[in-house]
Design an enzyme around this catalytic site. Structure first.
Site, PDB file in Angstrom:
ATOM      1  N   HIS A 193     -59.115  -4.324   5.985  1.00  0.00           N
ATOM      2  CA  HIS A 193     -58.082  -3.657   5.193  1.00  0.00           C
ATOM      3  C   HIS A 193     -58.439  -2.215   4.853  1.00  0.00           C
ATOM      4  O   HIS A 193     -57.562  -1.414   4.540  1.00  0.00           O
ATOM      5  CB  HIS A 193     -57.707  -4.510   3.979  1.00  0.00           C
ATOM      6  CG  HIS A 193     -56.867  -5.680   4.388  1.00  0.00           C
ATOM      7  ND1 HIS A 193     -57.389  -6.924   4.617  1.00  0.00           N
ATOM      8  CD2 HIS A 193     -55.544  -5.765   4.707  1.00  0.00           C
ATOM      9  CE1 HIS A 193     -56.417  -7.736   5.020  1.00  0.00           C
ATOM     10  NE2 HIS A 193     -55.291  -7.059   5.079  1.00  0.00           N
ATOM     11  N   GLU A 435     -49.705 -16.682  11.718  1.00  0.00           N
ATOM     12  CA  GLU A 435     -51.005 -16.022  11.882  1.00  0.00           C
ATOM     13  C   GLU A 435     -52.156 -17.019  11.931  1.00  0.00           C
ATOM     14  O   GLU A 435     -53.317 -16.637  11.954  1.00  0.00           O
ATOM     15  CB  GLU A 435     -51.230 -14.979  10.778  1.00  0.00           C
ATOM     16  CG  GLU A 435     -51.022 -15.474   9.366  1.00  0.00           C
ATOM     17  CD  GLU A 435     -51.205 -14.376   8.323  1.00  0.00           C
ATOM     18  OE1 GLU A 435     -51.733 -13.293   8.628  1.00  0.00           O
ATOM     19  OE2 GLU A 435     -50.814 -14.624   7.164  1.00  0.00           O
ATOM     20  N   ASP A 459     -54.845 -11.620  11.821  1.00  0.00           N
ATOM     21  CA  ASP A 459     -55.487 -12.903  11.541  1.00  0.00           C
ATOM     22  C   ASP A 459     -55.425 -13.839  12.732  1.00  0.00           C
ATOM     23  O   ASP A 459     -56.393 -14.522  13.037  1.00  0.00           O
ATOM     24  CB  ASP A 459     -54.842 -13.561  10.316  1.00  0.00           C
ATOM     25  CG  ASP A 459     -55.380 -12.962   9.024  1.00  0.00           C
ATOM     26  OD1 ASP A 459     -56.608 -12.834   8.913  1.00  0.00           O
ATOM     27  OD2 ASP A 459     -54.574 -12.608   8.151  1.00  0.00           O
ATOM     28  N   CYS A 506     -46.167  -8.039  12.683  1.00  0.00           N
ATOM     29  CA  CYS A 506     -46.609  -7.021  11.733  1.00  0.00           C
ATOM     30  C   CYS A 506     -48.117  -6.791  11.812  1.00  0.00           C
ATOM     31  O   CYS A 506     -48.670  -6.035  11.031  1.00  0.00           O
ATOM     32  CB  CYS A 506     -46.189  -7.388  10.314  1.00  0.00           C
ATOM     33  SG  CYS A 506     -46.759  -9.014   9.818  1.00  0.00           S
TER      34      CYS A 506
HETATM   35  C1  PEP Z   1     -51.958  -9.909   9.957  1.00  0.00           C
HETATM   36  O1  PEP Z   1     -52.772 -10.794   9.700  1.00  0.00           O
HETATM   37  O2  PEP Z   1     -51.681  -9.563  11.125  1.00  0.00           O
HETATM   38  C2  PEP Z   1     -51.250  -9.199   8.885  1.00  0.00           C
HETATM   39  C3  PEP Z   1     -50.305  -8.336   9.147  1.00  0.00           C
HETATM   40  O3  PEP Z   1     -51.639  -9.418   7.586  1.00  0.00           O
HETATM   41  P1  PEP Z   1     -52.994  -8.836   6.939  1.00  0.00           P
HETATM   42  O4  PEP Z   1     -53.531  -7.775   7.861  1.00  0.00           O
HETATM   43  O5  PEP Z   1     -52.655  -8.293   5.611  1.00  0.00           O
HETATM   44  O6  PEP Z   1     -53.873 -10.045   6.890  1.00  0.00           O
HETATM   45 MG    MG Z   2     -52.845 -11.694   7.780  1.00  0.00          MG
END
Ligand code: PEP
Ligand code: MG
Length: 586
Positions: A193, A435, A459, A506
């Protein structure tokens, strides 16, 4: 000095050329100086002055960050102010100065070390987090006692490239884009993140350099290429020239791309897809609109819960969601319910220490265990849903049961509002993030009870390939184009379409230019990504027919390894847009 080329993991695109600012290597060692009894009052008043000065600094910093980033980001400093007022620490320092007759800086340092070591032995995430607050404030006080200037990127007085061992997502959030030209870290992965935050802030970044803080000294001149993950220390004239040309080219391309802002994300044969933005903070609205997004495909609401002492109230959340709904009007905003756990923890809630937090008590698992906290968020979203086109999306769904349980809580929340006569959109769409591999493999079942899917590849890849997304040691195994990942994605898109629902993505993968081409060919409906990538991906979509992309996808899916797929897709993209994606990059 000859140039040194370091290779890390590309985390956020862009080129930066400038001096290094090595963060976190500060020598605050103090020596033991005996004092006379007569000097004791002077030492105590020196300590009191340092406390006052530190308090003023923290308040000023809090104000600055609140102005630039929003009030909630400034709230992290409330915990620091509390440490400053801790009578136990203050009284222990004063009494030891009186008793031991030693200068206050030495005594203070000893007391600080003692507290940090006591706290570090306690198995409690909340108290462990307090160690960093105590250390942070302690170092500030010590600097003031020693008459040293504070070294931190939040008050950098010149443009620089930050070099650090590690940066937390909240460290990154407090960076000021005008001063921080780029950052590089020793540890971390491409979809950690911290890296995602760098993309949101449009700061070029390279992570996982392993020995960057050892090889780079303060003031060294650097080239950072956030697209390829290369960092060059003391570049020679020829290298510098090459990167300057490259930087100019990138600037030129991005100027051309801005002309696409108001054009649809439509293929040459008229197939329209949705291009949306991923956001972490409501303050990003302006940037999202400026990059011509069709909406928000992922709002990571957990940042709402971080960097603060308490949980956000229903009203506070409602205000933020309402503001988003008002800003986007008929454009959709997919609010991902809180995905706490993994690499995102909150100070206001005591998460247990886990061996594998990414596979532990995270996201929807936490929410189903704490319906009181979860329903507060659901009611806030529902209330705001009358102001615009809001949708609810659950993270980490692993099977239909979890989705059903979460939906029951949505219905209960609706009932609670209804009983109070509070309006909401009863037809609000509720979708699932796909995911977890088990969800991908049962997506046909999940699709029947979801209004939409969004594939969370950040994920999905880590779980499908058993590769921790934040670990630089195994980053070479984190392959978005691994045939296993592509098979899962294909299955999800097909299952969604058979059920007549829209399938988006996403995860960061949808913003990789050559992969976007593949996803277009696989029939993905919505591409959601950091705002800064939207125009580049729109250009690719507008440069190809869906039929050509479909043929490319078909051929790519027949290949047997990730690198084969990558090379194949890169070549196809070069054929389509040779000016933007030339054969060789520096
Ligand atoms: C993902 O896991 O692809 C996602 C968009 O969520 P995050 O990156 O916040 O886990
Ligand atoms: Mg995720």
């Amino acid at each position: 000095m000859n140039e040194i080329i370091l290779k890390g993991i590309p985390a956020a695109p862009g080129i930066a050329i400038g001096p290094a600012y090595v963060f976190g290597h500060e020598d605050l060692s103090v020596e033991r100086h005996p004092i006379t009894e007569g000097q004791v009052p002077l030492e105590i008043s020196r300590f009191e002055d340092a406390l006052i000065q530190t308090r003023q600094e923290i308040i000023a910093l809090q104000k600055k960050i609140a102005q630039e980033m929003g009030v909630e980001h400034g709230e992290v400093f409330d915990a620091h102010l509390l440490v400053l007022e801790d009578r136990m620490i203050i009284e222990e320092v004063i009494s030891r100065v009186k008793k031991e007759r030693v200068a206050v800086d030495f005594i203070f340092n000893e007391v600080l070390k003692h507290y940090a070591s006591v706290f570090s032995r306690i198995e409690d995430e909340y108290l462990k987090e307090r160690i960093s607050d105590i250390n942070d404030v302690g170092r500030r006080i010590l600097r003031n006692l020693l008459g040293r200037k504070r070294t931190s990127f939040t008050d950098l007085d010149h443009q620089a490239v930050i070099v650090a061992h590690d940066l937390s997502p909240s460290d990154t959030a407090s960076m000021h884009k005008n001063k921080v030209m780029a950052f590089v870290t020793d540890i971390g992965g491409k979809t950690s993140h911290t890296a995602i935050m760098a993309k949101s802030l449009e700061i070029p970044a390279v992570v996982g350099l392993e020995s960057g803080t050892v090889q780079i000294k303060n003031g060294d001149f650097l080239v950072v290429d956030g697209s390829s993950g290369v960092v060059i220390v003391a570049p020679d004239a020829e290298t510098l020239k090459k990167y300057q040309i490259q930087e100019e080219k990138i600037r030129g391309i991005s100027q051309v791309l801005t002309t696409l802002k108001d054009l649809p994300a439509e293929t040459k044969d008229g197939v329209r897809v949705t291009l949306s933005a991923n956001i972490e903070f409501p303050e990003e609205v302006a940037s999202v609109l400026q990059h011509g997004a069709d909406g928000v495909g992922l709002y990571r609401t957990e940042y709402f819960y971080m960097n603060r002492k308490d949980l956000p109230s229903e009203d506070e959340q409602y205000e933020a969601y309402k503001q988003l709904a008002d800003s986007f009007k008929e454009r959709h905003v997919i609010i991902r319910t809180m995905d706490l756990g993994g690499d995102k923890f909150v100070s206001s809630y005591q998460f247990p220490k886990e061996m594998s937090p990414f596979m532990g008590w995270r996201a929807i698992r936490f929410c189903l265990a704490r319906p009181d906290i979860f329903k507060m968020q659901l009611r806030a979203i529902l209330r705001a849903s009358t102001h615009g086109n809001l949708k609810i999306m659950f993270p980490m769904i692993s099977g239909i049961d979890e989705l059903r349980q979460a939906r029951v809580l949505v219905e209960e929340s609706k009932g609670e509002l209804q009983r109070k006569g509070i309006p909401f959109n009863p037809e609000i769409e509720v979708g699932a993030m796909i995911e977890v591999p088990s969800a991908a493999l049962t997506s046909d079942v999940i699709a029947r009870e979801s209004a939409f899917f969004s594939i969370g590849t950040n994920d999905l890849i880590q779980y499908a390939l058993a590769v921790d997304r934040t670990n630089e040691k195994i980053a070479y195994l984190y392959e978005p184009t691994h045939p296993a990942v592509l098979k899962l994605i294909k299955g999800v898109i097909e299952a969604g379409h058979r059920a007549g629902i829209s399938v988006g993505m996403c995860g960061e993968m949808s913003s990789e230019p050559e992969i976007a081409l593949l996803l277009l060919g696989m029939g993905l409906d919505e591409f959601s990504m950091p705002s800064a990538s939207i125009l580049e991906i729109k250009n690719i979509i507008r440069s190809v027919t869906r039929e050509r992309a479909r043929q490319i996808a078909e051929e790519a899916l027949g290949l047997t390894t990730g690198p084969e797929v990558d090379n194949f897709l890169k070549k196809k993209l070069r054929d389509i847009l040779p000016d933007i994606y030339p054969v060789s990059t520096p």
